[in-house]
Design a protein around this motif. Structure first.
Motif, PDB file in Angstrom:
ATOM      1  N   UNK A  65      51.209 -36.358 -45.297  1.00  7.10           N
ATOM      2  CA  UNK A  65      50.102 -36.501 -46.236  1.00  7.10           C
ATOM      3  C   UNK A  65      49.127 -35.331 -46.152  1.00  7.10           C
ATOM      4  N   UNK A  66      49.196 -34.558 -45.054  1.00  9.20           N
ATOM      5  CA  UNK A  66      48.208 -33.503 -44.913  1.00  9.20           C
ATOM      6  C   UNK A  66      48.481 -32.333 -45.833  1.00  9.20           C
ATOM      7  N   UNK A  67      49.631 -32.321 -46.438  1.00  7.55           N
ATOM      8  CA  UNK A  67      49.957 -31.211 -47.318  1.00  7.55           C
ATOM      9  C   UNK A  67      49.407 -31.467 -48.712  1.00  7.55           C
ATOM     10  N   UNK A  68      48.696 -30.501 -49.275  1.00  9.02           N
ATOM     11  CA  UNK A  68      48.242 -30.713 -50.645  1.00  9.02           C
ATOM     12  C   UNK A  68      49.443 -30.838 -51.578  1.00  9.02           C
ATOM     13  N   UNK A 120      43.317 -40.177 -53.677  1.00  8.98           N
ATOM     14  CA  UNK A 120      42.730 -40.363 -52.361  1.00  8.98           C
ATOM     15  C   UNK A 120      41.520 -41.286 -52.422  1.00  8.98           C
ATOM     16  N   UNK A 127      46.102 -24.160 -44.859  1.00  7.13           N
ATOM     17  CA  UNK A 127      45.788 -25.567 -45.124  1.00  7.13           C
ATOM     18  C   UNK A 127      46.432 -26.472 -44.089  1.00  7.13           C
ATOM     19  N   UNK A 143      53.796 -31.484 -38.961  1.00 11.10           N
ATOM     20  CA  UNK A 143      52.653 -31.895 -39.767  1.00 11.10           C
ATOM     21  C   UNK A 143      52.850 -33.291 -40.316  1.00 11.10           C
ATOM     22  N   UNK A 148      42.996 -37.958 -42.627  1.00 13.27           N
ATOM     23  CA  UNK A 148      43.187 -36.657 -43.236  1.00 13.27           C
ATOM     24  C   UNK A 148      42.375 -36.569 -44.512  1.00 13.27           C
ATOM     25  N   UNK A 149      42.037 -35.361 -44.904  1.00 11.37           N
ATOM     26  CA  UNK A 149      41.389 -35.212 -46.203  1.00 11.37           C
ATOM     27  C   UNK A 149      41.660 -33.823 -46.767  1.00 11.37           C
ATOM     28  N   UNK A 171      37.052 -44.069 -47.405  1.00  9.00           N
ATOM     29  CA  UNK A 171      38.424 -44.324 -47.834  1.00  9.00           C
ATOM     30  C   UNK A 171      39.272 -43.064 -47.665  1.00  9.00           C
ATOM     31  N   UNK A 172      38.626 -41.942 -48.004  1.00 11.89           N
ATOM     32  CA  UNK A 172      39.319 -40.663 -47.968  1.00 11.89           C
ATOM     33  C   UNK A 172      39.838 -40.343 -46.575  1.00 11.89           C
ATOM     34  N   UNK A 207      51.021 -27.733 -53.000  1.00 12.92           N
ATOM     35  CA  UNK A 207      52.032 -27.040 -52.210  1.00 12.92           C
ATOM     36  C   UNK A 207      53.324 -27.841 -52.167  1.00 12.92           C
ATOM     37  N   UNK A 243      44.711 -23.536 -33.556  1.00 14.55           N
ATOM     38  CA  UNK A 243      44.609 -24.978 -33.761  1.00 14.55           C
ATOM     39  C   UNK A 243      43.755 -25.573 -32.653  1.00 14.55           C
ATOM     40  N   UNK A 280      43.041 -42.273 -43.806  1.00 12.44           N
ATOM     41  CA  UNK A 280      44.404 -41.865 -43.432  1.00 12.44           C
ATOM     42  C   UNK A 280      44.381 -40.727 -42.419  1.00 12.44           C
ATOM     43  N   UNK A 300      40.766 -27.471 -42.390  1.00 15.42           N
ATOM     44  CA  UNK A 300      40.182 -28.009 -43.613  1.00 15.42           C
ATOM     45  C   UNK A 300      38.816 -27.395 -43.811  1.00 15.42           C
TER      46      UNK A 300
END
Lengths: 354, 341
Positions: free
Chosen positions: B7-10, B222, A158, B4, A33-34, A27-28, B13, A121, A31, A162
């Motif tokens: 959603x990738x941003x915590x 999440x 970030x 970006x 992303x995590x 589930x995580x 932040x 990257x 999307x 990751x």
């Protein structure tokens, strides 16, 4: 191939033991992303398997193609340059490394290498994911400074990176790092779950596995799935078809430790201590970690003791293990524990029987 | 850089306050800093306090508000523990940056742009003592053109000469109401559904650390989707379930060594962190009514020693066993000394 590797679940869907965690992880990443993750749990509970499954779920089969790289990093630390050799396992999407290998220089690994990797990257042809994954093993063995350095790195990069951290005990990871990750506790499989896996493997291999025997292996495994599978395979080599009450051979070093325990309880004298020292050296030479020896020795001794001695002996075991961590040479502390035990036991015998 | 994905941003932040006046609960600091914004002058500052109370946020916000995006790069130097900060860096990089003169400034649009530079030293308590000593004179000689902001968790690890050169501000742990209001705000923005029970659980497990609360919230969101119960939060936070702690304490109470041993082995196999166990055990022991003060003292002393041992990297199983043994002995009033030493 060993069964342990052969039957390692390759995707999150095929995981048998930690199905709930696997589903959550799925589930995580749904999307694409995590957040940063911290996996913790005892050895043989399946942390690595889950991580590999997660990467595969995330990046597809490309994550499987790993290459081992051994590289020497030149790090400029003010007045001198330091060479650090580090082995990394990498695919085009992720890099796996063991920063604690660098010993006391692990700080530089975190500061320089991880930073370097985090800055660049990934070259992703489809341009789907804007980040790279770094898998760090044994973060609990990292020094304080290294963990401190990690915390800001995690925030700063970030966007492009990751981190997946993996460790045995999360007490040794600083609060600051823990609070920046999503913590995933991977508990050791229960005996029923181990039996289930053993039956699964047995069926795949086309073996007849008596239920009692499976339970026997599971009970001897200390709730470590890896160990259960290894001893299952050993038993297969030793004797097949299995009988209901076939013995599971203990590891030879465990046998050896229990011999030492018998020696100690039999006689308490400097001469015997000298003999035990030789045996302890033997174990250390064979690369059995000293704290494992001490723990096993304690559990063997506890079996032979009266109830009122147990507390005392446990206390001293904890005491000397702590000393061992602080000190340099393990043998001193192992021997000190043995000597302490002898004196306590002798005192007890004299008090009891005069 | 490619744009970006949002959603990738915590969330930590994403919802970091951008302006000083948005910083929650730290009234004195906010008052002093708003004053700074008006008069464009400020002393050296030292922010200290527990994690997650807004120290870094405040420092970054004031720097941004003073200089604006254009001058920020040339006027602000941000160093933290992930950068090397040995004595060499202090002697070269920091000193060089501090020595550079700046123009007399004057307002640029909405930004006051005072005539000095700011050096932010985050996590200053992990700097070596030598490095801190090397800073002393630098701070004084360049005080005309440079202000230092130190940020740390423990003020006791900052050497006295440095601390005495700064205006000190303690950041208080956030109270539950402030936390809840912030959390509710984030929930509204993210479209989450949080019932009151879960909200109070979040408040208690995060212990005044807003960053932790937000991280837990994001983790739970999440994993479990948009409606979060208190159980989900507990599983994300790694808190030991209370019945596990009680089971161990019970085993100690009846003085059964084998049972305690089994509980401890199980506990380790389940992979819970022992440090967490210690702090929860501590809470129960201190509040327990059927334990005498002397017994409490003995157990707490052991807990403290064990905590130190764990920090030194001792084995978790052995340490927890030791705690269990001491607790058993204390609860059944056995002597503190062992009899066969």
């Amino acid at each position: 191939m060993l069964w342990v590797d052969k039957y390692r679940p390759k995707t999150l869907d095929k995981v048998i033991v930690h199905e709930d965690i696997a589903q959550n992880l799925k589930k995580l990443v749904s999307e694409q992303d995590f957040p940063h993750l911290l996996f913790y749990g005892p050895p043989g509970s399946g942390k690595k398997t889950l991580i590999m499954g997660l990467l595969k779920q995330m990046f597809g089969p490309g994550a499987d193609k790993v290459k081992i790289e051994n590289k020497v990093w030149k790090i400029d630390a003010g007045s001198r340059t330091i060479d650090i050799e580090l082995t990394t396992l990498s695919s085009s999407y992720h890099v796996e490394l063991n920063p604690s290998d660098a010993g006391f220089q692990d700080r530089y690994i975190v500061q320089e290498i991880i930073k370097e990797m985090a800055k660049s990257r990934p070259i992703d042809t489809k341009g789907k994911k804007g980040f790279k994954v770094l898998v760090l093993n044994e973060v609990d063995k990292l020094s304080r400074e290294a963990q401190h350095s990690l915390r800001r790195t995690m925030e700063k990069y970030s966007a492009s990176c990751r981190l997946i951290l993996c460790c045995n005990s999360s007490s040794k990871v600083t609060e600051a790092v823990r609070s920046r990750c999503l913590n995933v506790r991977v508990n050791a499989p229960t005996e029923e779950q181990i039996i289930k896996v053993l039956e699964f493997v047995g069926k795949k291999e086309g073996l007849q596995l008596p239920a009692n025997f499976a339970a026997h292996i599971a009970a001897h495994s200390n709730r470590s799935l890896r160990r259960a599978l290894l001893s299952f395979e050993t038993c297969r080599v030793q004797q097949y078809p299995f009988s209901e009450n076939q013995t599971v051979a203990p590891m030879d070093w465990e046998q050896y430790v229990s011999e030492i325990a018998t020696d100690i309880v039999q006689e308490q004298s400097p001469k015997r201590l000298y003999l035990v020292r030789g045996k302890l050296y033997e174990l250390l030479v064979h690369c059995i970690p000293p704290e494992i020896i001490l723990k096993k020795l304690l559990s063997e001794l506890l079996k032979k003791l009266d109830a009122d001695l147990k507390h005392e002996v446990t206390h001293w075991a904890a005491y000397y293990e702590h000393r061992m961590r602080l000190g340099q040479k393990a043998i001193f502390h192992l021997e000190a524990f043995v000597a302490k035990f002898m004196s306590i036991y002798k005192g007890f015998l004299i008090a009891a029987f005069g | 850089m490619a744009p970006l994905v949002q959603s990738s941003q915590p969330w930590v932040e994403k919802y970091r306050p951008r302006q000083v006046k948005d910083v929650a609960h730290q009234d004195e600091v906010v008052r002093v800093l708003t004053n700074t914004l008006e008069t464009s002058n400020c002393p050296h500052m030292l922010f200290y306090g527990p994690p997650g109370t807004g120290k870094t946020t405040t420092a970054l916000a004031i720097a941004h508000q003073l200089f604006g995006p254009e001058l920020y790069k040339s006027r602000v130097l941000e160093l933290n523990a992930s950068d090397d900060r040995g004595i060499n860096v202090v002697r070269t990089k920091i000193k060089d940056f501090a020595a550079v003169a700046v123009g007399s400034g004057g307002r640029q649009g909405i930004y006051p742009c005072p005539p000095f530079k700011i050096i932010i030293l985050d996590e200053a308590d992990s700097m070596t003592e030598d490095a801190q000593n090397a800073l002393r004179r630098t701070m004084e000689t360049h005080s005309k053109v440079t202000r230092f902001f130190f940020i740390c968790n423990y003020i006791s690890r900052i050497i006295e000469p440095l601390a005495s050169r700064c205006a000190k501000f303690r950041f208080k742990p956030l109270s539950e109401e402030i936390m809840s209001s912030r959390i509710i705000h984030i929930c509204k923005e993210e479209g989450l559904n949080l019932d009151p029970e879960a909200l109070s659980t979040l408040g208690s497990i995060s212990q005044g650390d807003l960053r932790r609360a937000i991280t837990y919230l994001q983790g739970a969101a999440r994993l479990f989707g948009s409606s979060i119960s208190s159980k989900d939060l507990l599983s994300v936070s790694g808190v030991v379930p209370p019945d596990v702690v009680k089971a161990l304490l019970l085993a100690c109470k009846i003085g059964d060594f084998e049972k305690a041993n089994k509980e401890v082995s199980n506990f380790i196999a389940e992979g819970y962190p022992v440090s967490q166990m210690l702090s929860q055990l501590f809470d129960i022991i201190v509040e327990a009514e059927d334990i005498t003060d002397e017994q409490k003292a003995r157990i707490c002393k052991k807990l403290a020693e064990t905590d130190k041992c764990l920090v030194d990297g001792a084995d978790e199983y052995l340490q927890l066993m030791d705690v269990a043994c001491t607790t058993t002995r204390a609860l059944s009033n056995m002597s503190e000394e062992f009899c066969y030493e």
